[in-house]
Design an enzyme around this catalytic site. Structure first.
Site, PDB file in Angstrom:
ATOM      1  N   HIS A 174     -37.944  33.555  61.454  1.00  0.00           N
ATOM      2  CA  HIS A 174     -38.482  34.252  60.272  1.00  0.00           C
ATOM      3  C   HIS A 174     -37.446  35.245  59.736  1.00  0.00           C
ATOM      4  O   HIS A 174     -37.213  35.324  58.542  1.00  0.00           O
ATOM      5  CB  HIS A 174     -39.735  35.066  60.634  1.00  0.00           C
ATOM      6  N   LYS A 200     -57.234  31.216  61.124  1.00  0.00           N
ATOM      7  CA  LYS A 200     -56.262  31.370  62.207  1.00  0.00           C
ATOM      8  C   LYS A 200     -56.641  32.538  63.091  1.00  0.00           C
ATOM      9  O   LYS A 200     -56.885  33.631  62.601  1.00  0.00           O
ATOM     10  CB  LYS A 200     -54.868  31.615  61.623  1.00  0.00           C
ATOM     11  N   ARG A 235     -38.498  23.546  59.084  1.00  0.00           N
ATOM     12  CA  ARG A 235     -37.779  23.224  60.318  1.00  0.00           C
ATOM     13  C   ARG A 235     -37.648  21.725  60.533  1.00  0.00           C
ATOM     14  O   ARG A 235     -36.699  21.266  61.144  1.00  0.00           O
ATOM     15  CB  ARG A 235     -38.526  23.812  61.524  1.00  0.00           C
ATOM     16  N   SER A 275     -43.818  30.900  66.139  1.00  0.00           N
ATOM     17  CA  SER A 275     -44.598  31.951  66.812  1.00  0.00           C
ATOM     18  C   SER A 275     -45.386  31.334  67.971  1.00  0.00           C
ATOM     19  O   SER A 275     -45.544  31.955  69.025  1.00  0.00           O
ATOM     20  CB  SER A 275     -45.567  32.606  65.826  1.00  0.00           C
TER      21      SER A 275
HETATM   22  P1  ADP Z   1     -47.926  30.079  58.261  1.00  0.00           P
HETATM   23  O1  ADP Z   1     -49.159  30.245  59.104  1.00  0.00           O
HETATM   24  O2  ADP Z   1     -48.130  30.431  56.822  1.00  0.00           O
HETATM   25  O3  ADP Z   1     -47.210  28.758  58.451  1.00  0.00           O
HETATM   26  P2  ADP Z   1     -45.800  31.272  59.860  1.00  0.00           P
HETATM   27  O4  ADP Z   1     -45.632  32.711  60.185  1.00  0.00           O
HETATM   28  O5  ADP Z   1     -46.024  30.337  60.983  1.00  0.00           O
HETATM   29  O6  ADP Z   1     -46.956  31.246  58.802  1.00  0.00           O
HETATM   30  O7  ADP Z   1     -44.527  30.756  59.042  1.00  0.00           O
HETATM   31  C1  ADP Z   1     -44.207  31.307  57.797  1.00  0.00           C
HETATM   32  C2  ADP Z   1     -43.116  30.473  57.147  1.00  0.00           C
HETATM   33  O8  ADP Z   1     -41.909  30.584  57.925  1.00  0.00           O
HETATM   34  C3  ADP Z   1     -43.403  28.965  57.067  1.00  0.00           C
HETATM   35  O9  ADP Z   1     -42.875  28.463  55.864  1.00  0.00           O
HETATM   36  C4  ADP Z   1     -42.650  28.398  58.250  1.00  0.00           C
HETATM   37  O10 ADP Z   1     -42.281  27.052  58.017  1.00  0.00           O
HETATM   38  C5  ADP Z   1     -41.440  29.308  58.265  1.00  0.00           C
HETATM   39  N1  ADP Z   1     -40.829  29.383  59.580  1.00  0.00           N
HETATM   40  C6  ADP Z   1     -41.437  29.609  60.775  1.00  0.00           C
HETATM   41  N2  ADP Z   1     -40.552  29.584  61.786  1.00  0.00           N
HETATM   42  C7  ADP Z   1     -39.340  29.317  61.219  1.00  0.00           C
HETATM   43  C8  ADP Z   1     -38.019  29.115  61.752  1.00  0.00           C
HETATM   44  N3  ADP Z   1     -37.771  29.149  63.059  1.00  0.00           N
HETATM   45  N4  ADP Z   1     -37.017  28.868  60.870  1.00  0.00           N
HETATM   46  C9  ADP Z   1     -37.281  28.788  59.545  1.00  0.00           C
HETATM   47  N5  ADP Z   1     -38.493  28.933  58.985  1.00  0.00           N
HETATM   48  C10 ADP Z   1     -39.524  29.194  59.819  1.00  0.00           C
END
Ligand code: ADP
Length: 162
Positions: A16, A40, A92, A130
């Site tokens: 992130h 969630k 990803r 996460s």
């Molecule tokens: P959501 O529940 O909206 O998917 P997340 O916090 O899981 O929220 O992810 C937010 C955004 O960050 C999403 O677009 C996800 O694909 C992206 N993301 C999560 N982990 C990574 C990573 N390791 N590298 C790049 N983008 C990521």
């Protein structure tokens, strides 16, 4: 130009943070949006997630142009309300792409003045989520390469149940 980066950030990971740093080089202002999602179940409270994000972005070069907010409802509506004209998301793998494509297209249907920008994950973080952090942390595995150092202790101890 102002962009928002919506997500759950439960907790924020190095993946992130990399997206945030890259977005901050492309946009004048980046608002990280912790979006409330009733579907969630989160491990960290909104306040905790907000504080952890703030702690991690503080050391970024463009920290003065990065902020954190908590939003609910439709992302495009929230983006519009804060004057953001772009939504940043990360990809990803192909599986992310399929989901993000649907989201981006739905958002375009709702408001075609707000563009979704999909940033490709850095290869070293392409496995990182996460959920992976939580799974490894709960089992007391090493998550030091996965979360920013500023929050390592908090995340590790919370996941280990202390
Ligand atoms: P959501 O529940 O909206 O998917 P997340 O916090 O899981 O929220 O992810 C937010 C955004 O960050 C999403 O677009 C996800 O694909 C992206 N993301 C999560 N982990 C990574 C990573 N390791 N590298 C790049 N983008 C990521």
């Amino acid at each position: 130009m102002k962009a928002c980066y919506p997500g759950t950030f439960d907790p924020i990971t190095k993946g992130h943070l990399d997206i945030i740093e890259r977005a901050s080089r492309m946009f004048d202002e980046v608002v990280i949006l912790i979006m409330r999602n009733p579907n969630k179940k989160c491990l960290f409270s909104e306040a905790e997630r907000r504080q952890m994000i703030a702690d991690c972005v503080a050391s970024l070069p463009n920290a003065d142009r990065i902020s954190v907010e908590i939003g609910s409802g439709l992302t495009v509506e929230y983006a519009k309300s804060i004057g953001a004209s772009a939504i940043v998301r990360g990809i990803r793998a192909v599986s992310d792409y399929e989901y993000e494509l649907l989201q981006a297209t739905a958002n375009m249907y709702l408001n075609d003045r707000i563009e979704t920008m999909l940033l490709i994950a850095r290869p070293e973080y392409s496995f990182l989520s996460s959920s992976v952090v939580k799974e490894i942390g709960v089992n007391r595995g090493d998550i030091s390469g996965m979360v920013p150092p500023e929050i390592l202790e908090k995340v590790s101890s919370q996941l280990a149940g202390n």
